[in-house]
Design an enzyme around this catalytic site. Structure first.
Site, short mmCIF file in Angstrom:
data_model
loop_
_atom_site.label_atom_id
_atom_site.label_comp_id
_atom_site.label_asym_id
_atom_site.label_seq_id
_atom_site.Cartn_x
_atom_site.Cartn_y
_atom_site.Cartn_z
N HIS A 85 0.82 -1.21 0.00
CA HIS A 85 0.00 0.00 0.00
C HIS A 85 0.86 1.27 0.00
O HIS A 85 0.49 2.29 0.60
CB HIS A 85 -0.93 0.00 1.21
CG HIS A 85 -2.19 0.80 1.04
ND1 HIS A 85 -2.21 2.18 1.14
CD2 HIS A 85 -3.46 0.44 0.75
CE1 HIS A 85 -3.44 2.61 0.96
NE2 HIS A 85 -4.23 1.58 0.71
N GLU B 142 -1.99 -0.59 -6.16
CA GLU B 142 -2.04 -1.75 -5.27
C GLU B 142 -2.42 -3.00 -6.05
O GLU B 142 -3.60 -3.25 -6.29
CB GLU B 142 -3.06 -1.52 -4.15
CG GLU B 142 -2.92 -0.19 -3.42
CD GLU B 142 -4.18 0.15 -2.65
OE1 GLU B 142 -4.71 -0.73 -1.94
OE2 GLU B 142 -4.65 1.29 -2.77
#
Length: 420
Positions: free
Chosen positions: A195, A370
């Site tokens: 992330h 992501e």
């Protein structure tokens, strides 16, 4: 070969029993690129990349983050800066899923939904760290019932830094993630994602990511409802040009188009979003909070990775290409995942403290790419719908195990014409 070293080690005491935990940070350096990784959330805490434009000797840290891993650990890291998230990344509708006719309820930490493994997911954990000859390895064991998930699982994250392919400048940061079900345990879903928020101008750039450009070869994406749960439709981008990144666009232009169409905002309101400071260090030093003019908006959507673009030598596909022309930096992402969540940092609002270099981070300060399986896609059995081609991995006794590979190539951006 990259130079690898231990940068820092801090002892902290956690829990009611005041258990002593050691927080470690390691450095990997090659060709002027230096990555700092920590066992707090198996995170990328710093990533220094040189200017590739002209004769500048400047080096900037291109990932958003905290003053130290200890600060990140203590504040619980609400925006998930820099970390690996799990047990299941992204959202699960109403914190509920069914697996093999068994119903499971998880905590809801994102409005009505479960996000990134819950209130105490893998991103908040101290992983076991080990320095290898050419990499840093982080491992973690999550017991049965952890955050409501079934089965005990062991996960691993391996960071290494290698020369980029066909390029003498820059470097490639590789991340290999894997997970397995412990012996005798109940089947469990697993979906790990990195992330990190990237800003190729430097993490505290006052323009945020507005002066970046992005291209992704994805041909489809998964539309969402008002709480960002997929509707189960897999929509062709031929039918939705606002969401289409196959032709390179600046983030500014894309966010303007999104605001006036998808978000339903007036041109004046969009201009207000664009005109606010992106929270440069001087604002942080003045103690001011970055204010978003109304409801935050931007991209927070899962795109279908086009595996027709798979590089046979790497067994991975092109995910996207992020450019910052002024610094001459390009980030090229490859992965073997089925989807990529494009998130433009819409909910950053300057409220997070103890950040690097005294900065605060406002809306659109960084962008996440992501790579992962699709959101809310935990199913068992045969499902023929296109949405479930991106289903979450289910760990079962005897395998197969979970594996997820990502490569981040930090290289010079070539000359780009206005018509490219």
């Amino acid at each position: 070969m990259a130079e690898i070293s231990l940068v820092d080690s801090n002892e902290v005491f956690v829990g009611e029993k005041k258990e002593k935990i050691t927080i470690k940070t390691f450095s990997l350096s090659l060709n002027g690129v230096t990555a700092h990784v920590s066992n707090v959330g198996a995170s990328i805490t710093k990533l220094f990349v040189p200017h590739f434009s002209g004769s500048s000797q400047r080096v900037d840290d291109v990932v958003l983050g905290y003053k130290s891993p200890l600060h990140m650990y203590k504040c619980r890291n609400p925006p998930y800066l820099a970390v690996i998230v799990g047990r299941v990344a992204n959202r699960i509708k109403r914190g509920h899923f069914a697996l093999d006719d068994q119903e499971y309820m998880l905590d809801t930490n994102d409005g009505p939904n479960h996000l990134h493994g819950g209130h105490d997911g893998f991103s908040h954990r101290i992983w076991h760290a080990k320095q290898l000859e050419n990499a840093i390895e982080f491992t973690l064991v999550s017991p049965d019932g952890d955050q409501g998930y079934p089965g005990s699982v062991q996960v691993k994250a391996l960071y290494s830094l290698i020369p980029p392919p066909n390029n003498s400048k820059g470097a490639t940061l590789k991340l290999h993630m894997e997970g397995k079900l412990m012996s005798g345990e109940t089947p469990s879903p697993l979906n790990l994602a990195n992330h990190s928020y990237f800003n190729l101008a430097g993490h505290n750039s006052p323009t945020g990511i507005l002066d970046h450009s992005l291209s992704m070869p994805c041909k489809a994406y998964t539309p969402v409802d008002s709480t960002f749960i997929p509707t189960r439709e897999v929509k062709s981008l031929d039918d939705d040009p606002i969401m289409d990144w196959r032709k390179r666009r600046t983030m500014k232009d894309a966010l303007i188009a999104y605001g006036t169409t998808k978000a339903g905002l007036s041109h004046e309101k969009v201009k207000q979003h664009l005109s606010i400071s992106r929270c440069a260090p001087d604002l942080a030093l003045a103690g001011k909070k970055c204010q978003n003019p109304g409801e935050p908006y931007g991209f927070d959507h899962n795109y279908v990775i086009n595996h027709a673009n798979t590089n046979e030598s790497m067994k991975m596909s092109l995910v996207g290409m992020l450019d910052h022309v002024l610094s001459g930096r390009r980030l090229v992402v490859f992965s073997d995942a089925t989807g990529v969540q494009l998130y433009t940092g819409n909910w950053l609002d300057g409220s997070i403290s103890d950040l690097k270099d005294g900065a605060t981070y406002g809306q659109w300060q960084g962008v996440c790419l992501e790579t992962q399986s699709y959101p809310d896609a935990i199913v068992s059995g045969d499902r023929n719908e296109p949405f479930y081609e991106g289903r979450c991995c289910i760990l079962r006794p005897g395998g197969p195990d979970f594996k997820h590979n990502i490569e981040y190539h930090f290289i010079p951006v070539p000359y780009i014409s206005e018509n490219s």
